[in-house]
Design an enzyme around this catalytic site. Structure first.
Site, PDB file in Angstrom:
ATOM      1  N   HIS A  39      44.216  37.261  51.994  1.00 37.80           N
ATOM      2  CA  HIS A  39      44.045  36.956  53.414  1.00 37.80           C
ATOM      3  C   HIS A  39      43.336  35.618  53.633  1.00 37.80           C
ATOM      4  O   HIS A  39      43.016  35.268  54.762  1.00 37.80           O
ATOM      5  CB  HIS A  39      43.255  38.079  54.107  1.00 37.80           C
ATOM      6  CG  HIS A  39      44.012  39.361  54.192  1.00 37.80           C
ATOM      7  ND1 HIS A  39      45.217  39.450  54.870  1.00 37.80           N
ATOM      8  CD2 HIS A  39      43.765  40.591  53.697  1.00 37.80           C
ATOM      9  CE1 HIS A  39      45.666  40.700  54.786  1.00 37.80           C
ATOM     10  NE2 HIS A  39      44.814  41.409  54.063  1.00 37.80           N
TER      11      HIS A  39
ATOM     12  N   HIS B 217      44.376  23.951  60.331  1.00 38.85           N
ATOM     13  CA  HIS B 217      42.906  23.971  60.366  1.00 38.85           C
ATOM     14  C   HIS B 217      42.344  22.570  60.567  1.00 38.85           C
ATOM     15  O   HIS B 217      43.070  21.580  60.463  1.00 38.85           O
ATOM     16  CB  HIS B 217      42.388  24.569  59.045  1.00 38.85           C
ATOM     17  CG  HIS B 217      42.909  25.944  58.788  1.00 38.85           C
ATOM     18  ND1 HIS B 217      44.127  26.165  58.168  1.00 38.85           N
ATOM     19  CD2 HIS B 217      42.426  27.163  59.119  1.00 38.85           C
ATOM     20  CE1 HIS B 217      44.350  27.473  58.102  1.00 38.85           C
ATOM     21  NE2 HIS B 217      43.341  28.097  58.680  1.00 38.85           N
TER      22      HIS B 217
ATOM     23  N   TYR C 109      37.455  40.896  57.899  1.00 37.30           N
ATOM     24  CA  TYR C 109      37.614  41.977  56.931  1.00 37.30           C
ATOM     25  C   TYR C 109      36.264  42.553  56.499  1.00 37.30           C
ATOM     26  O   TYR C 109      36.165  43.705  56.122  1.00 37.30           O
ATOM     27  CB  TYR C 109      38.456  41.529  55.735  1.00 37.30           C
ATOM     28  CG  TYR C 109      39.929  41.632  56.043  1.00 37.30           C
ATOM     29  CD1 TYR C 109      40.597  42.859  55.927  1.00 37.30           C
ATOM     30  CD2 TYR C 109      40.651  40.555  56.513  1.00 37.30           C
ATOM     31  CE1 TYR C 109      41.931  42.988  56.250  1.00 37.30           C
ATOM     32  CE2 TYR C 109      42.004  40.669  56.851  1.00 37.30           C
ATOM     33  CZ  TYR C 109      42.628  41.883  56.710  1.00 37.30           C
ATOM     34  OH  TYR C 109      43.951  42.030  57.036  1.00 37.30           O
TER      35      TYR C 109
END
Lengths: 722, 722
Positions: free
Chosen positions: A403, A454, A248
């Site tokens: 996000h 993750h 972003y």
């Protein structure tokens, strides 16, 4: 700094001069073609591409339709094409002096001047703030940012009466609509706000309306509580890190840089590029540093194939080069393979053609997060500055808003030009209509953002912060170390609020020592508190598992999901091997071998997983992981070493260094300090102490059967105390 | 042909001259270094690489150990390094004139002359025919092929007495051991035999022993029932196809070309490269044609990353260029990126440096299989000659011996530079010790060779020929068509013996017609006879399934293997969708979209699968397929169209042509002839008739509700009969 400034002004002077020369004596088209031919190769390619788009439209009627369709529909795409046309025709006029381009801009904008004043809010407005040309106001801002640049480039070739019509019909009402007409967006400290104020500010400068400029710089009320300066203070950290992450950041940079460029041109005394210690330049460099092999680190919601070659960064690098003349940026330009259609684009292309590029200094660094730099950090450890050198990414940042992923203290690792310890990125197929219209997929929430997706600790199969973004925003890790000495680059962080009562600390090091002869990664994990837990430490890898002595059972005649929620429902249980006091997990990928050797009495089993359960629409990629699992433990401590090694060529049929150097890892703890022995096949050992205490001067020691080992500071090579 | 011949001789003349000049007046080292510097860039790189290997050994004692170890062990690797050293030192002497290289060859070979005469059979001999230097005799052949070239290159610099010692101690006894001492291998019509007779024949020429030459060319008994000429007749088809496929063809070519080069040099009147209409040259071209994007088609047991850059093909292309001076080969050299350390290598490098390369004419072709060209064929259909043009591979060859797969009438498809309809290749991780020592994995038999692992019909979940190689060797497909007209490239074949009583026919076409505007694939399948069956038609794809209206059930909360044997035990059942009269299956991969639209009343369901069941050692890659399944059917007929479309750039965020052109496929049959309508979204249609009758003049017609359609020959564009 003043020298940089001088160079930057010189660059702009050239641009201003070119504009002035053109206004006085327009270059005849014939000669202009010659000029285009002599353009440096990269810029010539850009010119050719742009002319292929614009030239066929020079004699056509350009449709300026009444807005009707949402994204992807005809009027939406037509208005997008039109702003591209206005922008590129303007730039081509500047480069070639051919008045046909200016004429095209003039007649298209006159049509907009006829259409725009009568437009109501867009008929397809949904839950986004609506625009008038487009279904969401963000697109209107982007239209204006592009069109005002095209208009500004051709103003000198448009009769005054037409200029008045265009400014009164389009630019003034549109700027009003985007500012006072959409106050919530305009004054927000958010990327959508940046686009709006860039559009309004650039328009103000172009048409000479200082009121618009002031709104853009200081907010609608002129107080400075919003506006460009405020955004520069709030949206980037002192190191130029953007809280949402590089994917972003790349996108967000565009309007910042475009407005900054406009300010610099019209209002150079503001020294906008030096503002806040040059934070905009830092942001460009930080974005480049957050890449490997040309691709951005895919942290948070990120499309994994986005890289340095995106138009935003092509533009950003050109603008930054114009300000700094840093030859290292030219090697990024070469990697990008294209330049923008602007004087800055021509300048970088010329510098590349003159062979001035220098290698970009990719480096280890701590990019602090938060407006004040106090909300954790993204730490990058690199084994060297070259493209195939290793990179370890340690994510100890703040949540990063909607996000952001629940992945505090996770890591990624790159080796030999490729991703090795992987991050899934976003569950989204950008622009693929057949996949939820190209939007984020449901699996982005249910899988990609969850902790188990993750390479970080999961407690009781629960995601950090209960997978609640608002909760996540309230907490961030504390950086405990970022340091390099004796061939050991060390970083560490802790977070206490990811699960109730659990204190989670992790230290990671990239070690390049002569005893080993190749870089290895040290991974030291500690989770403790809040009762008895199941601890899972997943490692997502690319490649194929090879036998390392573990005896896996199950996963051959039937597969079941590993769990029910928090991402576990998407993982097939592909087999489990019991473990006592540690083990070795080995895999290989495209000629390289990877051994993760760990010591831990807290790991009961290694679970192999494959992604794809609970995926009725086949939205997930079938990626692989192994999970180190400990059940019913008060605490979880683990010391692991990842050793990449080997070279393999299928073409030439050789395999080298297929045997790892690391034989075993041992951990001894005393008074909360950890001492890790890395035992090598050569018979040698490395002893690394981690005190978890940030005092750089404090001496620590740990008693072992072989003697007392000591070191100074948070961590260090430990040696036998005499 | 005579012109080619003349050029070839000219090339050799240069080589002979260079040798002669060196013998007369050895170039002093100083000047030689200058010559090396002036070498064309590709050759200079080869020289530098070789010098880096050889030069440090010039003053060292080279170990020539008593053979003790099997493959991978010290003595094995040392003897391999030694033949490389002898070969490269010989070539460096030729290129530089530096006598130090000749001296190195001399002393190493004198050590071998001391060692060799006393050697028994290798102590680690296993179930392969044993050698004396190595555990299998094949390696001894390779040692001799390399070493004799090095020796021949330096002979003029070695005193006669040493030459006598070396020839008596090594070359004569070794040639005897490989010929009369290993008669079964030497006289076999097999790749191992080729290496043996290349070694013996090249030795014969080098040391002037015509008896050895005669054995090599005509077999031990001199009758010609074995030997080189016989092998040239038996092992290649008239089109230069090698029954095992391109992966083994690449490997097999080496000894053929090396011996041919030796014959050409010493015995040019044999015109060996013209033998059998130039079959050796054809074999080199056929291998290159069997590639896409630089990688060989992975048919049969093939390692998928083997390509045109393998040393064998680097050598093969150089030798062939020396004979033909075909500039198209130079573009392959550029793709290979390296050249061999020989006069031929220098010649191609020089031609590349002079900019003489022309694009290689990749083309559609039928490569007939079998020594007489009567055992089926590998058919390649290409949409154009460029690297990213499409290629369809239709495998209608013979079994291809032990490395052959049970995949008759299967296909593969390449598009946009990538594999799209995929073939698993071999289940083997070459040189990865931790995976079964780098040998073929058990899953090569249980999965990779099985019929369901390929894009072809499976009857009753059974592999073709009961997965029995000997049975497979007795049968091969009949080619029914290979033809191009009206933008339709068509091929077809049948096989009647793959399953008891079942007749299996398939027609495939690559269609590039203005009605569609982009190439599409037509797939027409017919299976019939032998009672009622389950028919499965798998399509293995790379990418991600997208919604195309099929309602898949299952595969989300539990996975089970699809079957129990013949490869089915390795497939997870990832969900099934019911189908009636046909459907569309869509997927996308890296910016391209693929729609397989089919018409068939014989398909009851589409089954999605993922590879990886019954794989306790995690040896299989997790690849995906869909299977069109019909149950309890007398026969199975299907018409399908694969349409690749779309362009997608993640960097620039655009997606184009994401909508397919093909709306539906319909099939009408009459009197055994099929008429396929490809209905387009534009409203247009294409009608393709397939008569399954090879008579090119015969007129066929099929009645439809819309009228009678007719065409001439096996297949054609059908039009309404007036």
């Amino acid at each position: 700094m003043s020298q940089l400034k001088a160079k930057f002004c010189a660059g702009l002077a050239v641009l201003a001069l070119a504009g002035a020369a053109q206004a006085a004596t327009p270059t005849p088209p014939k000669r202009a073609v010659g000029a285009a031919v002599q353009a440096p190769p990269l810029f010539a390619a850009t010119l050719a591409k742009s002319k292929a788009f614009v030239d066929p439209q020079l004699r056509k009627t350009i449709d300026v339709p009444v807005p009707a369709d949402a994204g992807g529909g005809y009027t939406h795409e037509r208005h997008k094409d039109n702003y591209r046309l206005i922008y590129e025709a303007g730039m081509l006029y500047r480069q070639t002096g051919d008045k046909a381009y200016a004429e095209l801009v003039r007649r298209v904008l006159l049509d907009y001047a006829k259409l725009y004043p009568s437009l109501p809010l867009h008929p397809k407005r949904a839950n986004q703030v609506p625009g008038r040309l487009f279904w969401q106001v963000l697109n209107d801002s982007v239209w204006l940012v592009n069109s005002i640049q095209g208009y500004e480039a051709v103003m000198d070739a448009i009769p005054a009466a037409d200029r008045a019509t265009i400014e009164a019909g389009v630019f003034r009402p549109m700027a009003a609509f985007l500012s006072t007409g959409s106050p919530k967006t305009f004054d927000s400290i958010h990327n959508h706000g940046t686009w709006a104020l860039a559009a309004v500010g650039m328009t103000g400068y172009a048409i000479g309306d200082q009121g618009l400029v002031k709104q853009a710089l200081y907010g609608l009320d002129g107080s400075g509580k919003s506006g460009f300066y405020k955004q520069l203070e709030e949206l980037f950290s002192p190191d130029g890190y953007y809280a949402e992450g590089p994917y972003y950041q790349r996108y967000a940079l565009s309007p910042f840089l475009l407005l900054a460029q406009s300010i610099q041109r019209h209002d150079p005394s503001r020294k906008i590029l030096d503002y806040r210690d040059g934070v905009l330049r830092k942001a460009v460099y930080a974005t480049i540093q957050q890449s490997y092999g040309g691709l951005l680190f895919p942290i948070n919601d990120a499309i994994k194939d986005k890289g340095l070659d995106t138009p935003e960064l092509v533009h950003g690098v050109a603008v930054t080069y114009a300000a700094t003349h840093d030859p290292a940026l030219l090697s990024i330009v070469i990697q990008q393979g294209s330049v923008v259609l602007s004087p800055e684009g021509r300048e970088v292309a010329a510098a590349v053609a003159r062979g001035e590029a220098k290698p970009f200094p990719f480096a280890s660094m701590e990019l602090r997060d938060g407006a004040k730099g106090d909300k954790g950090a993204l730490v990058i450890l690199r084994s060297g500055p070259k493209a195939k050198d290793q990179a370890l990414v340690f994510k100890a940042t703040s949540q990063g808003m909607g996000h952001g992923h629940f992945d505090k203290l996770s890591w990624q690792f790159y080796d030999a030009g490729r991703e090795v310890v992987t991050d899934y990125g976003a569950a989204r197929f950008l622009n693929v209509e057949a996949k939820a219209g190209g939007r984020y997929l449901p699996e982005n929430d249910s899988w990609a953002q969850q902790t188990v997706a993750h390479n970080t600790l999961v407690v009781d199969e629960k995601s950090q912060f209960g997978a609640n973004t608002d909760t996540g925003e309230k907490h961030w890790p504390t950086i405990l170390a970022f340091d390099a000495k004796d061939g050991v680059q060390m970083t560490a962080a802790s977070i206490d609020d990811a699960w109730p009562g659990v204190r989670y600390r992790r230290a990671m090091a990239l070690i390049d020592r002569p005893e080993v002869g190749r870089p290895i990664v040290l991974d030291l994990v500690r989770g403790e508190g809040g009762g008895r837990h199941r601890f899972d430490l997943p490692l997502h890898y690319e490649g194929q598992i090879v036998d390392s002595g573990l005896k896996f059972q199950g996963g051959t005649s039937e597969l079941k999901p590993l769990g029910k929620a928090d991402g576990y429902q998407h993982l097939w249980d592909r087999g489990r091997a019991p473990v006592k006091d540690g083990a070795r997990v080995s895999w290989f990928n495209q000629g390289r071998f990877y051994d993760y050797v760990f010591a831990s009495g807290d790991v009961d089993q290694v679970v192999l997983t494959e992604l794809g359960a609970d995926d009725p629409d086949y939205n997930l990629r079938n990626e692989r992981a192994f999970i180190l699992r400990g059940d019913d433990k008060d605490s979880f401590t683990l010391a692991g070493v990842l050793e990449p090694h080997g070279a393999y060529s299928a073409a030439e049929e050789y395999a080298r260094d297929t045997i790892s150097s690391v034989k075993a890892v041992e951990r001894v703890s005393e008074n909360g300090a950890d001492l890790v022995f890395i035992r090598l096949n050569s018979g040698k050992s490395l002893a690394i102490g981690v005190a978890w205490d940030s005092d750089p001067a404090k001496r620590h020691q740990v008693k072992t059967p072989g003697g007392v080992y000591a070191w100074t500071g948070f961590s260090g090579l430990a040696s036998l105390a005499q």
